[in-house]
Design an enzyme around this catalytic site. Structure first.
Site, short mmCIF file in Angstrom:
data_model
loop_
_atom_site.label_atom_id
_atom_site.label_comp_id
_atom_site.label_asym_id
_atom_site.label_seq_id
_atom_site.Cartn_x
_atom_site.Cartn_y
_atom_site.Cartn_z
N HIS A 88 25.77 35.38 29.22
CA HIS A 88 27.26 34.89 29.13
C HIS A 88 27.39 34.65 27.50
O HIS A 88 26.77 33.65 26.93
CB HIS A 88 27.44 33.68 29.92
N GLU A 108 27.67 39.82 28.35
CA GLU A 108 28.89 39.72 28.37
C GLU A 108 29.60 39.14 27.23
O GLU A 108 28.84 38.31 26.53
CB GLU A 108 29.11 38.55 29.78
N ASP A 125 33.43 38.64 24.82
CA ASP A 125 34.97 38.35 24.95
C ASP A 125 35.64 38.95 23.68
O ASP A 125 35.34 38.84 22.58
CB ASP A 125 35.48 36.81 25.10
N HIS A 158 35.68 33.88 22.05
CA HIS A 158 36.29 33.59 23.31
C HIS A 158 37.82 33.08 23.21
O HIS A 158 38.56 33.44 24.21
CB HIS A 158 35.44 32.60 23.88
N GLU A 167 34.97 41.31 28.15
CA GLU A 167 36.24 40.76 28.84
C GLU A 167 37.09 40.91 27.59
O GLU A 167 37.20 40.35 26.57
CB GLU A 167 35.86 39.27 29.22
O1 G3P Z 1 33.42 36.94 32.42
C1 G3P Z 1 32.92 35.56 33.14
C2 G3P Z 1 33.30 34.49 32.15
O2 G3P Z 1 32.96 35.00 30.83
C3 G3P Z 1 34.71 34.10 32.45
O3 G3P Z 1 34.80 32.79 31.84
O4 G3P Z 1 35.98 31.27 29.90
O5 G3P Z 1 33.52 32.20 30.08
O6 G3P Z 1 35.24 33.84 29.31
P1 G3P Z 1 35.13 32.54 30.35
CA CA Z 2 33.95 35.87 29.08
#
Ligand code: G3P
Ligand code: CA
Length: 274
Positions: free
Chosen positions: A28, A56, A58, A71, A131
């Site tokens: 993450h 993952e 952002d 993020h 994301e």
């Molecule tokens: O994609 C899962 C997760 O990353 C969503 O929450 O706030 O960590 O981007 P966040």
């Molecule tokens: Ca995310």
């Protein structure tokens, strides 16, 4: 003082955590417990983990329409800068330094750079969840830009797109019906509801939001996210019961400390200098 990987593994019961089961483990924001989130450093560490399902990250968009990996909508939390990403040009954004302790060279990555770093791993089976952070600032044209870039890099099969904006995922599918998409929300029931009409393939709920019986979500990839500690916060050493999560219908988890959970994580190959 950084603990060795072995030391960090000793805090949990690996068989109970399910490392021999089918749960797929994602990094993450990269390896974001021990390295600054969404940096080339955190992604580089993640790509060294054998058996990791994917990474993952952002994306946001700059004033001059460039895709960058961060993020928050603002730069304040992770850099010395102040303001919204959308108010910076890429050139100005790249002057900022990520708060990264001894790792002083880290900058907000351009999306392009991340593909260059990960290309070989993406070509050999590792996935990338991009994301789209477009539910707070609705970035016009973000879907087209990321699809174009993925196509140019030739890694379409490796990418999963996700967003809290179901409309954005609908747009991705309309532009490329082969794209794999996931709907983010707190509860899995809300993910499922928002998925209707979008053609999305997957549900991405908060792990405590599993409010449907597993039969209702059978057939979907269910990728759960957590709210774990991020670098430089101190880890608590809490270990998750992945078998228990699997029983609820969760197929994948996004973790800040994936190296602790991935199958083979104690193998020589993964016993690196973390
Ligand atoms: O994609 C899962 C997760 O990353 C969503 O929450 O706030 O960590 O981007 P966040
Ligand atoms: Ca995310």
């Amino acid at each position: 003082m950084r603990q060795s990987l072995e030391g960090r593994l000793s805090g949990g019961n690996l068989s109970r955590m399910g490392r021999d089961k089918g749960m797929k483990i994602w990094a993450h924001r990269g390896c974001s417990q021990w390295y600054p989130e969404n940096t080339l450093l955190a992604f580089g560490k993640a790509m060294e983990i054998q058996g990791l399902a994917g990474i993952e990250m952002d994306i946001q968009m700059t004033k001059d329409g460039e895709l960058v990996v961060i993020h928050d909508e603002r730069v304040d939390r992770t850099t010395e800068g102040v303001g919204l990403v959308r108010d910076f040009t890429l050139k100005d954004l790249r002057k900022l330094h990520i708060h990264a302790g001894e790792h002083k060279t880290q900058r907000i990555p351009a999306m392009d750079e991340v593909f260059d770093l990960l290309h070989a791993r993406l070509a050999s089976g590792m996935k990338l969840n991009i994301e789209l952070k477009n539910s707070v600032c609705p970035y016009d044209g973000m879907e087209e830009k990321i699809l174009d870039m993925v196509a140019r890099k030739g890694v379409g099969d490796a990418v999963v797109y996700s967003s809290f904006s179901a409309k954005s995922m609908e747009r991705i599918k309309a532009l490329d019906k082969t794209a794999e998409t996931g709907i983010l929300d707190g509860k899995v029931s809300d993910c499922l509801y928002k998925l209707i009409g979008t053609g999305a393939n997957a549900l991405h709920p908060f792990w405590k939001g599993m409010d449907l019986p597993r039969e209702r979500i059978a057939g979907y990839a269910v990728r759960a996210y957590f709210s774990g500690h991020l670098y430089p916060e101190k880890p608590t050493g809490t270990r998750l019961d992945l078998e228990g999560l699997e029983k609820q219908g969760i197929t994948d988890v996004f973790l800040n400390e994936p190296e602790v959970y991935v199958q083979n994580c104690a193998d020589e190959k993964n016993r690196m200098d973390w």
